[in-house]
Design a protein around this motif. Structure first.
Motif, short mmCIF file in Angstrom:
data_model
loop_
_atom_site.label_atom_id
_atom_site.label_comp_id
_atom_site.label_asym_id
_atom_site.label_seq_id
_atom_site.Cartn_x
_atom_site.Cartn_y
_atom_site.Cartn_z
N ARG A 1 33.89 56.75 45.84
CA ARG A 1 33.18 55.71 46.58
C ARG A 1 33.99 55.26 47.79
O ARG A 1 33.47 55.08 48.89
N TYR A 2 35.28 55.03 47.57
CA TYR A 2 36.18 54.68 48.66
C TYR A 2 37.61 54.94 48.22
O TYR A 2 37.91 55.07 47.03
N ASN B 1 32.24 56.73 42.65
CA ASN B 1 30.85 56.29 42.68
C ASN B 1 30.34 56.14 41.25
O ASN B 1 30.68 56.94 40.37
N SER B 2 29.51 55.14 41.03
CA SER B 2 28.89 55.00 39.71
C SER B 2 27.85 56.07 39.49
O SER B 2 27.59 56.50 38.37
N HIS C 1 37.30 55.58 54.06
CA HIS C 1 36.93 56.88 53.53
C HIS C 1 37.66 58.01 54.27
O HIS C 1 38.15 57.84 55.38
N GLU D 1 28.56 62.26 46.76
CA GLU D 1 28.20 61.92 48.13
C GLU D 1 29.42 62.16 49.00
O GLU D 1 30.30 61.32 49.10
N ASN E 1 33.43 62.75 44.25
CA ASN E 1 32.56 61.62 43.92
C ASN E 1 33.27 60.28 44.11
O ASN E 1 33.13 59.34 43.32
#
Length: 334
Positions: A276-277, A316-317, A225, A322, A274
């Motif tokens: 996730r990675y 991210n779903s 990240h 986040e 948004n």
């Protein structure tokens, strides 16, 4: 005969023949307000049929969501077009002198949008630009002695299209092959590396948990990240550790600014919300150890040019953003 595999097309706005990766870098080099889809036609001047560029104008997502950028032929090419001949050549039955393994690999490559069999990783090459020769591309390829020894692996007739110095194109090829081919087909896929010879693609591009260096001076990759941005520069933290030490990549703004359109493309990926990675690929990075502000030992990876860097992302779903910007202490390694 299957759909045409077209590796190069003439871009009307750029006035030259380009690979789909060239088109992507040229597109993202433009200011957002000035971006419009390019117009393409066949690179064969005797054909000149209208072509479509697919997925070059969007940022590439990782994993199963990856969609290979490619050229598509919505209209038939003329009978004498070089891409008709290219498709015919790659779809031939086993040829005299071709081993069974070579034939099986050639058949597997037919499933992919691109076809790369030669990668030149020399950092003194200017990989910030792509094919800029005017239509048609007809300059004979100069063969080195090491190239001549690899005739069985390289189709010299089409080598001007299947060679690349661009890491992004190589990783796109790897990504599509990993997602499209069977495990056996993928593991048997080979590529010729300048000054290294024939190498299995899965050995040239290896995960960071297998080591911080690649024995072929190839590519290492891993997920992680974004810790912090420093202008256009950034600090990235890998999920995987090395010898129980956290692994970071710091790329300063000067390096990021050196890659023209590719720098803009990478910057916009890193600015995506948004996420996730991120999955980061590095061509032959160096590394060093340091002690962070908390007294812990960490490892820093280093690159000299933005041409050594490729980044994908997965969203991210959840629709809730986040942010990972404050998950680490954000040490500035500079």
């Amino acid at each position: 005969m299957s759909a045409k595999k077209v590796l190069v097309a003439f871009c009307h706005e750029l006035g030259c023949n380009v690979t789909i990766d060239d088109a992507r870098r040229a597109y993202f080099a433009l200011e957002q307000k000035d971006r419009k889809r390019f117009r393409f036609s066949c690179s064969d001047r005797h054909c000149n049929v209208t072509m479509s560029g697919v997925n070059y104008h969007v940022k590439a997502e990782d994993g199963d969501k990856f969609k290979a950028a490619h050229f598509r032929s919505p209209h038939p090419h003329t009978p004498g077009c070089e891409w008709n001949q290219f498709t015919s050549d790659i779809e031939q039955d086993i040829q005299p002198g071709e081993t069974k393994d070579d034939f099986i690999e050639r058949k597997a490559r037919q499933k992919l949008r691109d076809d790369i069999n030669y990668f030149d990783a020399s950092l003194d090459n200017d990989t910030s630009t792509g094919m800029t020769s005017p239509r048609p591309v007809s300059t004979p390829v100069t063969k080195t002695e090491s190239d001549e020894s690899n005739k069985k692996k390289e189709n010299t007739r089409w080598s001007k299209y299947t060679k690349t110095t661009v890491l992004q194109r190589l990783i796109d090829f790897w990504q599509e092959a990993k997602n499209t081919l069977s495990h056996k087909e993928f593991m048997n896929l080979r590529i010729y590396i300048k000054n290294r010879g024939s190498v299995y693609l899965n050995k040239y591009i290896t995960h960071i948990n297998n080591g911080l260096t690649n024995k072929y001076e190839g590519v290492i990759y891993g997920g992680g990240h974004l810790v912090r941005r420093y202008g256009r520069g950034f600090l990235f933290s890998y999920f995987d550790k090395h010898e129980e030490k956290e692994v970071y990549l710091y790329v300063d703004k000067e390096i990021m600014a050196s890659g023209n359109g590719m720098s803009n493309y990478l910057h916009e990926i890193l600015e995506t919300e948004n996420v996730r990675y991120f999955r980061v690929f590095l061509l032959n990075p160096s590394w060093s150890r340091r002690i962070n502000k908390k007294g812990g030992h960490v490892i820093n990876l280093h690159i000299k040019k933005v041409q050594q860097l490729v980044i994908f992302y997965e969203l991210n779903s959840s629709k809730v953003h986040e942010s990972t910007a404050n998950e680490k202490d954000g040490d500035n390694p500079a």
